[in-house]
Motif scaffolding. Structure first.
Motif, PDB file in Angstrom:
ATOM      1  N   ILE A   1      54.772  51.306  48.033  1.00  0.00           N
ATOM      2  CA  ILE A   1      53.589  51.987  48.084  1.00  0.00           C
ATOM      3  C   ILE A   1      53.090  51.847  46.586  1.00  0.00           C
ATOM      4  CG2 ILE A   1      53.225  54.548  47.757  1.00  0.00           C
ATOM      5  CD1 ILE A   1      55.422  55.456  49.431  1.00  0.00           C
ATOM      6  N   VAL A   2      53.918  51.559  45.487  1.00  0.00           N
ATOM      7  CA  VAL A   2      53.009  51.727  44.299  1.00  0.00           C
ATOM      8  C   VAL A   2      52.399  50.260  44.268  1.00  0.00           C
ATOM      9  CG1 VAL A   2      53.868  51.313  41.613  1.00  0.00           C
ATOM     10  CG2 VAL A   2      54.950  52.672  43.018  1.00  0.00           C
ATOM     11  N   PHE A   3      53.030  49.333  44.750  1.00  0.00           N
ATOM     12  CA  PHE A   3      52.528  47.815  44.656  1.00  0.00           C
ATOM     13  C   PHE A   3      51.216  47.468  45.596  1.00  0.00           C
ATOM     14  CE2 PHE A   3      56.812  45.922  43.464  1.00  0.00           C
ATOM     15  CZ  PHE A   3      56.511  46.362  42.114  1.00  0.00           C
ATOM     16  N   SER A   4      51.256  48.428  46.757  1.00  0.00           N
ATOM     17  CA  SER A   4      49.997  47.993  47.844  1.00  0.00           C
ATOM     18  C   SER A   4      48.644  48.212  47.268  1.00  0.00           C
ATOM     19  CB  SER A   4      50.511  48.944  48.783  1.00  0.00           C
ATOM     20  OG  SER A   4      50.884  50.116  48.763  1.00  0.00           O
ATOM     21  N   PRO A   5      48.439  49.261  46.349  1.00  0.00           N
ATOM     22  CA  PRO A   5      46.940  49.219  45.694  1.00  0.00           C
ATOM     23  C   PRO A   5      46.647  47.619  44.974  1.00  0.00           C
ATOM     24  CG  PRO A   5      47.955  51.058  45.186  1.00  0.00           C
ATOM     25  CD  PRO A   5      49.106  50.279  45.836  1.00  0.00           C
ATOM     26  N   VAL A   6      47.559  47.159  44.453  1.00  0.00           N
ATOM     27  CA  VAL A   6      47.114  46.018  43.999  1.00  0.00           C
ATOM     28  C   VAL A   6      47.002  44.964  44.929  1.00  0.00           C
ATOM     29  CG1 VAL A   6      48.057  43.960  42.666  1.00  0.00           C
ATOM     30  CG2 VAL A   6      48.963  46.062  42.181  1.00  0.00           C
ATOM     31  N   LEU A   7      47.389  44.777  45.987  1.00  0.00           N
ATOM     32  CA  LEU A   7      47.179  44.029  47.039  1.00  0.00           C
ATOM     33  C   LEU A   7      45.869  44.247  47.792  1.00  0.00           C
ATOM     34  CD1 LEU A   7      50.709  43.092  47.672  1.00  0.00           C
ATOM     35  CD2 LEU A   7      49.104  41.291  47.240  1.00  0.00           C
ATOM     36  N   TYR A   8      45.970  45.640  48.255  1.00  0.00           N
ATOM     37  CA  TYR A   8      44.529  46.248  48.729  1.00  0.00           C
ATOM     38  C   TYR A   8      43.207  45.752  47.975  1.00  0.00           C
ATOM     39  CZ  TYR A   8      40.995  49.654  49.597  1.00  0.00           C
ATOM     40  OH  TYR A   8      39.938  50.585  49.877  1.00  0.00           O
ATOM     41  N   ARG A   9      43.563  45.857  46.511  1.00  0.00           N
ATOM     42  CA  ARG A   9      42.271  45.465  45.654  1.00  0.00           C
ATOM     43  C   ARG A   9      42.004  44.061  45.923  1.00  0.00           C
ATOM     44  NH1 ARG A   9      41.881  48.433  40.038  1.00  0.00           N
ATOM     45  NH2 ARG A   9      41.265  50.504  40.832  1.00  0.00           N
ATOM     46  N   VAL A  10      42.996  43.330  45.637  1.00  0.00           N
ATOM     47  CA  VAL A  10      42.885  41.720  46.123  1.00  0.00           C
ATOM     48  C   VAL A  10      42.402  41.470  47.429  1.00  0.00           C
ATOM     49  CG1 VAL A  10      44.106  39.524  45.948  1.00  0.00           C
ATOM     50  CG2 VAL A  10      44.615  41.119  44.302  1.00  0.00           C
ATOM     51  N   SER A  11      42.751  41.960  48.331  1.00  0.00           N
ATOM     52  CA  SER A  11      42.278  41.366  49.642  1.00  0.00           C
ATOM     53  C   SER A  11      40.998  41.830  50.009  1.00  0.00           C
ATOM     54  CB  SER A  11      43.619  41.716  50.602  1.00  0.00           C
ATOM     55  OG  SER A  11      43.834  43.069  50.472  1.00  0.00           O
ATOM     56  N   ARG A  12      40.813  43.216  49.703  1.00  0.00           N
ATOM     57  CA  ARG A  12      39.502  43.854  49.852  1.00  0.00           C
ATOM     58  C   ARG A  12      38.350  42.930  49.219  1.00  0.00           C
ATOM     59  NH1 ARG A  12      36.379  47.016  47.008  1.00  0.00           N
ATOM     60  NH2 ARG A  12      34.683  48.257  48.128  1.00  0.00           N
ATOM     61  N   VAL A  13      38.753  42.522  47.847  1.00  0.00           N
ATOM     62  CA  VAL A  13      37.468  41.624  47.070  1.00  0.00           C
ATOM     63  C   VAL A  13      37.583  40.329  47.811  1.00  0.00           C
ATOM     64  CG1 VAL A  13      37.433  40.432  45.260  1.00  0.00           C
ATOM     65  CG2 VAL A  13      37.876  42.678  44.786  1.00  0.00           C
ATOM     66  N   GLU A  14      38.540  39.856  48.061  1.00  0.00           N
ATOM     67  CA  GLU A  14      38.575  38.497  48.807  1.00  0.00           C
ATOM     68  C   GLU A  14      37.909  38.636  50.413  1.00  0.00           C
ATOM     69  OE1 GLU A  14      39.850  35.038  47.631  1.00  0.00           O
ATOM     70  OE2 GLU A  14      39.731  36.291  45.820  1.00  0.00           O
ATOM     71  N   ALA A  15      38.281  39.656  50.954  1.00  0.00           N
ATOM     72  CA  ALA A  15      37.916  39.815  52.175  1.00  0.00           C
ATOM     73  C   ALA A  15      36.229  39.736  52.329  1.00  0.00           C
ATOM     74  CB  ALA A  15      38.474  40.593  53.072  1.00  0.00           C
ATOM     75  N   ARG A  16      35.784  40.699  51.310  1.00  0.00           N
ATOM     76  CA  ARG A  16      34.221  40.936  51.174  1.00  0.00           C
ATOM     77  C   ARG A  16      33.555  39.531  50.826  1.00  0.00           C
ATOM     78  NH1 ARG A  16      32.640  46.806  49.542  1.00  0.00           N
ATOM     79  NH2 ARG A  16      30.733  45.797  49.343  1.00  0.00           N
ATOM     80  N   ARG A  17      34.119  38.581  50.209  1.00  0.00           N
ATOM     81  CA  ARG A  17      33.623  37.315  49.664  1.00  0.00           C
ATOM     82  C   ARG A  17      33.504  36.718  51.033  1.00  0.00           C
ATOM     83  NH1 ARG A  17      36.301  34.251  45.109  1.00  0.00           N
ATOM     84  NH2 ARG A  17      36.477  36.284  44.152  1.00  0.00           N
TER      85      ARG A  17
END
Lengths: 274, 308
Positions: free
Chosen positions: A146-162
């Motif tokens: 749970i604690v780690f998922s925000p990190v991956l959420y942010r990364v994948s959201r930014v990459e996906a938006r790109r």
């Protein structure tokens, strides 16, 4: 020059991977290759390394340190790989969903939830969950996921938006590819490299966190051996048997080092490809 | 525009605090174990437990208690500890200075160490290898383990520094070093990356072309710019420092917020735990907002597009 560097890094990455696989294998086969980590022998307490057939000595109850280290590696590996992997699954899925959300309501909601989780310090959330679910290594795995998922959420959201802004994605959308297929076919492969980099790095962090939580009595519970538990026992014998404190920390550092090194190597590789 | 920007930073912080306060309240409601029977003691009969429950206000409906809690939080009141029977905010206020002193000292130390490492790495190629090794070490070794080892060498073996407590001089040095090391690595990594970029930029080239000595360009022209990405990272790290303090305080026996947290957990003192979570939750968005504010203040060009 940079080519040579990369090859050097490749050697290091192979070494890191080898150490990880070797440790993982030793942890898996620990029952076969080392004595039982729970057998006490009060006649052989606090033995120094290399004595009476105990390669790394014994602890305050005469239990074999090497055997406890290898069995403790199980806890560390379960927690680190489990939590980072779960976080990758949750974070990446939500991140990509967030990125393709056209109305932006879900995107907003996920971002706020994300910030709220980030606002909780890891240890504090882990402590709270340990209280709700009773402490244990699987609970720690869930918490860290749970604690780690925000990190991956942010990364994948930014990459996906790109990716979404790129032409091939827009063309595919206009050609009528469904949203789900677009995520699987176009976003996932492009998000994955950065996700891998972060996942390896989070696994490294998880090693230390598991040890810290077990040290505080909120992580892995006895009789399961854990490096954090070993340290919390060894701490009382810091003066008589400092080696007891040194080994588990070194083991944790080696494991964390390998994960971190892999992460950096991947980051460099993928960056070079771009 | 400037006012709107400050207001939006604050609004975000308030929203996050509200969420943290709410979730900490509900999270702790589902914890197994009845606080009333814990307070009443092991051999209390059911009537006594019921009386204690009433005196603690736990018999009232959930929503009523929630609104009381939230409005209390907005006034800075965090309830009364079940175990110590004192206002939670007082208990926290007693312990906070030690933790803040420790975290502040560690923050300063990590900034100095991290920047130093970044400068050494950028100045010489051998320095890069050394710095990278140091960074890996600082990341990989568990903080509390480093604390234990430092304790062993500097207190037991060499006897240079005090072992436990806060009374003696220098008692903060070892805990702060142990706490600062991983952060120093993060600072160093961030500063190193930004320095590397800056060194290749036109800014550096122009300054060099004007005949300004290399070391001066480096320290006066580039280092301040390299701080831009370091500040937000430092804010996030400051929050982690507070959390890391829980473990480090335990190793060194410092009477700070960390020890308070652990004893609250052992005693199942729910109001105290809730209060501590809110205080920690408060620290994160406030630190983030102040870092954003500082960056925007120092480099106005970066004010927009800061939100994500």
């Amino acid at each position: 020059m940079s080519d040579l560097r990369r090859r050097e890094g490749g050697g290091g990455a192979i070494l890191a991977l080898t150490v990880l696989v070797a440790l993982g294998g030793a942890a898996l086969l620990a029952d076969r290759i080392v004595p039982d980590p729970l057998t006490q022998n009060l006649g052989a307490m606090l033995l120094a390394p290399f004595t009476q057939g105990h390669l790394l000595g014994t602890d305050h109850l005469g239990r074999d340190v090497l055997s406890r280290l290898l069995h403790g590696a199980r806890s560390s590996l379960i927690v680190s790989i489990g939590s980072a992997g779960l976080a990758a699954l949750i974070g990446t899925t939500l991140g990509m969903v967030s990125a393709v959300d056209r109305r932006g309501v879900l995107d907003r909601a996920l971002q706020i939830g994300n910030d709220a989780i980030l606002a909780f310090p890891t240890i504090l959330l882990a402590i709270t969950v340990a209280m709700v679910l009773r402490p244990g290594r699987y609970q720690v795995t869930m918490t860290l996921a749970i604690v780690f998922s925000p990190v991956l959420y942010r990364v994948s959201r930014v990459e996906a938006r790109r990716v979404i802004q790129k032409e091939f994605y827009q063309v595919s959308r206009m050609l009528g590819t469904g949203r789900f297929m677009r995520i699987v076919l176009h976003l996932l492969p492009n998000v994955l490299p950065q996700v891998l980099v972060q996942t390896a790095s989070l696994a490294a962090i998880a090693i230390g966190t598991e040890a810290a939580l077990s040290f505080l009595g909120l992580g892995t519970q006895p009789p399961h051996p854990s490096w954090g538990l070993m340290l919390s026992d060894a701490r009382r014998y810091l003066v008589q048997a400092p080696m007891l404190s040194i080994f588990p920390g070194l083991a944790a550092a080696i494991l964390a080092f390998c994960f971190q090194f892999l992460s950096d190597y991947l980051a460099e590789r993928f960056h070079a490809v771009e | 525009m400037g006012v709107r920007w400050v207001v939006s930073l604050l609004a975000q912080a308030v929203a996050v605090i509200f969420l943290v306060a709410t979730s900490s309240f509900f999270l702790l409601q589902v914890i197994p174990g009845d606080p009333a029977s814990v307070v009443a003691g092991l051999d209390a009969d059911s009537a006594t437990v019921e009386r204690v429950r009433q005196s603690m206000g736990l018999d009232r409906p959930l929503h009523q208690r929630y609104f009381e809690w939230i409005s209390g939080v907005s006034r800075g009141e965090l309830g009364v500890s079940h175990v110590q029977r004192r206002p939670v905010e007082d208990l926290i206020r007693d312990r906070l200075p030690v933790t803040i002193r420790l975290a502040g000292f560690a923050l300063l130390l990590s900034l100095l160490l991290g920047l130093g490492m970044a400068v050494i790495a950028s100045a010489h190629s051998a320095g890069t290898t050394l710095t990278r090794l140091l960074e890996y070490g600082a990341f990989a070794f568990p903080q509390f383990w480093v604390a234990l080892i430092l304790l062993y060498f500097f207190s037991f073996r060499l006897g240079w520094l005090p072992m436990f407590g806060v009374e003696e001089r220098g008692s903060m040095i070892l805990p702060a070093v142990a706490l600062a090391l991983p952060n120093a690595a993060v600072v160093s990594r961030t500063a190193r990356a930004s320095l590397r970029e800056l060194l290749q930029g036109n800014h550096a080239l122009a300054a060099r072309a004007l005949g300004i000595p290399k070391s001066r360009v480096f320290l006066i022209h580039l280092l301040p710019l390299a701080m831009i990405p370091v500040l937000p990272v430092l804010a996030i790290q400051a929050g982690y420092l507070l959390a890391g303090a829980i473990v480090v305080e335990q190793v060194f026996g410092l009477p700070g917020l960390g020890r308070l947290t652990l004893s609250a957990i052992v005693q199942r003192d729910l109001p105290l735990i809730q209060g501590i979570i809110v205080v920690f939750g408060l620290a994160f968005p406030l630190l983030n907002a102040s870092a954003d504010f500082l960056v925007g203040l120092l480099w106005p060009r970066l004010r927009h597009g800061q939100s994500s």
